[in-house]
Enzyme design. Structure first.
Site, PDB file in Angstrom:
ATOM      1  N   ASN A  45      -5.109   6.830 -15.019  1.00  0.00           N
ATOM      2  CA  ASN A  45      -3.660   7.001 -15.028  1.00  0.00           C
ATOM      3  C   ASN A  45      -3.121   7.722 -16.248  1.00  0.00           C
ATOM      4  O   ASN A  45      -1.971   8.145 -16.271  1.00  0.00           O
ATOM      5  CB  ASN A  45      -2.981   5.648 -14.842  1.00  0.00           C
ATOM      6  N   THR A  59       0.856  -1.186   0.000  1.00  0.00           N
ATOM      7  CA  THR A  59       0.000   0.000   0.000  1.00  0.00           C
ATOM      8  C   THR A  59       0.887   1.229   0.000  1.00  0.00           C
ATOM      9  O   THR A  59       2.066   1.157   0.292  1.00  0.00           O
ATOM     10  CB  THR A  59      -0.895   0.074   1.240  1.00  0.00           C
TER      11      THR A  59
END
Lengths: 412, 412
Positions: free
Chosen positions: A407, A194
């Site tokens: 993205n 993460t």
């Protein structure tokens, strides 16, 4: 874009206060208009800290700072900002960290070495720490013990929902609490899995024991999640233990192997696992949560490598996005892992329906049945290698057009 | 979908005949309606063969066959089908290969061991070889020396254009020709970097020398191309040398290091490089050809690993699709490669414009200038590590919504 993940929880778990932890947030206008982007947490004296940090060779300035200071194991403050990762910002990046630490130490009335920092957001743009250093004094004054939800929101970037988890267990005579929060979304892969996660507890655990606990706990939780195989320069997981439960009768723990810590360890790992799964569920553009289960490998390490190879395969991930039980691509991804595998012993199941066995399509394969299974929001791919006893499990998500849109447009 | 790559050549190169090679194609109806899907090539006695095959642990039945028979180095026939990869088809897959080989050997009047096979297309569905084995006798009769373009078309799957390359050079007193064809599209990554490629020459080169030549040539061509990091179960590159130029005065070559082979080697490598670049240009959904150039690494191997890490990063590839000079993601991908890198020495340029130097944004950075450069169809990312003399180059393409669409719908 702007869509909320289908996996967003209907209601956030309510995190109880933890004695010795106070939190405040602010909208410092670092990048995002109209939302909070700054988290300041203060810890009572005696709080221990442990951490797991990105293995990236181009780690961010805040990660460098944490790595330097984790050794002494004590913490009094944590400053986190979203919107700018302060990564690849050179000398100015180190200066921004120094400025932040100095202001936080002054506001928390502690040593610089007791301040931890984390930043998430865009890479390569100078972070102007003066945007928020002036706010820390006021935040310290209004910090409260029950601001976990606000904290989880302040650290989000492209996350579509806030991620929190909590557990309360007995430790000796005391009831101790473990609260956690995370932010994930893109650029999620081991190691770490993460970008940012923080865990807080009032259990009295020595820094070295907390570090062992964290290291073991991360292995099958955050390090078993991958969104796109990309490892961030900023991945940071910090655990803070205030020790306040000592006064309630909890024993002082100096080794992670202490048998009295068993129930706590299970709860601690469950909080990590819960947060890690939320990160996978909220992968950028994800519409499906995907669990890759590998069994019959020659070892757990080998099973992990094969599971990761499948989890990171764009061809597998796009097939799942298209609700196509394309087990041929799973075979391909098993093959490219470079781990022992025998094509003619391999069997594969999607959501419990065996589609391939012993090197060919399963004789019982019924297209309609498999197609129906692929419409589920959660897809389990079980891969049985038939070679040994090694097994492992990795979580990922599908690869959708939304991932590409998010993205391709993120910075501009 | 159905869009032709912006990189498709306006006109296909015209490949001259090669003495000793005859080719025929047919529409066998294996999967695609209304197009050819079968290639049969016949070679005169004395033809040598070399090959580079996928390293996948779950290789297809045709790859297994080629691997077994390449050792003896002689070839008389090649059968290639598209539409079905005959991969992960178990015992029936091996039977389909046996049936194909038997029919081809009979049609070409040769031993089974002199027949090579390759299949490309969907994985995991039984290939019914009887759909085309009956056609091979007729194909052998009508095979012609100038059917390269038809051959290149018959082996296409999701390719949007046929890929051929040719060169003619002197070898001793003779003029020798090298013809090549390839098919690529998705599931392209080392090792090998293409699904199928075939090269033919009339140069008289012994099998062992041809094998050395091929192995060396592949390293910086097909093995330096990646579309999505996925390695196919079927990747096959075969080179055939008929030796017919011996009669024209070419010397018999028994070692790849023979100085007389120098010019030929250069041309041979150029044909491989040309085909490999066409494969990258025709990556599924690609709108940009991307060249990753790494220099200043501690070694060539290290430079290759870093270049591959960047080339396979979904975050880098989506940024390029979005015409965003997001060098922060390049930093991330360098960092995750696990190779020696010093953040504060790194510099990065897009199409010759330096965007980052010494660990931070380049002082001369002008957004408008960089944005204009990103609109080019070809993007070069130059990464200077400043550590040593190791350099390498990898080709890839961008990651677009079309890639996801193509691969989410391919099988259904």
């Amino acid at each position: 874009m702007g869509k909320i993940s289908p996996f967003a929880p209907k209601r956030l778990a309510k995190l109880p206060p933890i004695e010795g932890v106070r939190i405040a947030t602010a909208a410092a206008g670092i990048r995002y208009p109209g939302r909070t982007d700054l988290l300041f947490a203060l810890f009572d004296p005696g709080t221990t800290v442990a951490g797991a940090l990105t293995k990236s060779k181009t780690a961010s300035a805040p990660v460098d700072w944490c790595r330097q200071h984790l050794a002494h194991g004590m913490a009094r403050a944590l400053v986190v900002n979203s919107g700018n990762a302060n990564a690849f910002t050179g000398k100015r990046g180190r200066e921004a960290v120094a400025l932040t630490v100095e202001a936080a130490a002054s506001a928390a009335d502690c040593l610089d070495a007791d301040v931890y920092v984390a930043s998430t957001g865009v890479i390569g743009q100078p972070l102007d720490a003066r945007k928020f250093t002036g706010l820390l004094g006021d935040l310290a004054r209004r910090a409260k013990p029950d601001a976990y939800e606000q904290a989880a929101r302040a650290i989000m970037t492209t996350d579509t929902f806030a991620k929190v988890a909590t557990a309360t267990v007995r430790l000796g005579k005391a009831k101790v609490t473990i609260n956690g929060m995370a932010k994930g979304a893109g650029m999620i892969a081991p190691d770490m899995a993460t970008m940012l996660a923080f865990v807080f507890t009032d259990a009295p655990i020595a820094a070295s024991a907390l570090q062992s606990l964290l290291k073991a706990g991360v292995e099958d939780t955050f390090n078993a999640v991958t969104i796109d195989g990309d490892t961030s320069t900023s991945d940071t997981l910090l655990a803070f233990a205030t020790g306040a439960a000592l006064a309630e009768g909890a024993p002082k723990i100096s080794r992670a192997s202490d048998p009295r810590l068993k129930v706590f360890t299970r709860a601690f790992n469950a909080v990590l696992a819960d947060l890690a799964e939320q990160v996978a569920r909220d992968g950028e553009g994800a519409r499906k949560l995907v669990e890759i289960l590998v069994e019959g490998a020659v070892s757990k390490t080998s099973a992990r490598k094969i599971a990761m190879s499948v989890a990171n395969s764009p061809l597998v991930k796009t097939a799942i996005a298209g609700e196509d039980a394309n087990w041929g691509r799973v075979v391909m991804a098993v093959g490219k892992a470079g781990e022992p595998a025998d094509r003619d012993r391999l069997s594969i199941a999607f959501n419990g329906i065996r589609v391939a066995s012993r090197g060919a399509r399963d004789p019982s394969y019924v297209e309609a049945e498999v197609s129906a299974a692929m419409k589920q929001p959660k897809i389990q791919i079980r891969i049985a290698l038939g070679l040994g006893k090694g097994r492992d499990r990795v979580l990922t998500c599908d690869l959708t057009k939304e991932y590409v849109a998010i993205n391709g447009d993120y910075r501009s």
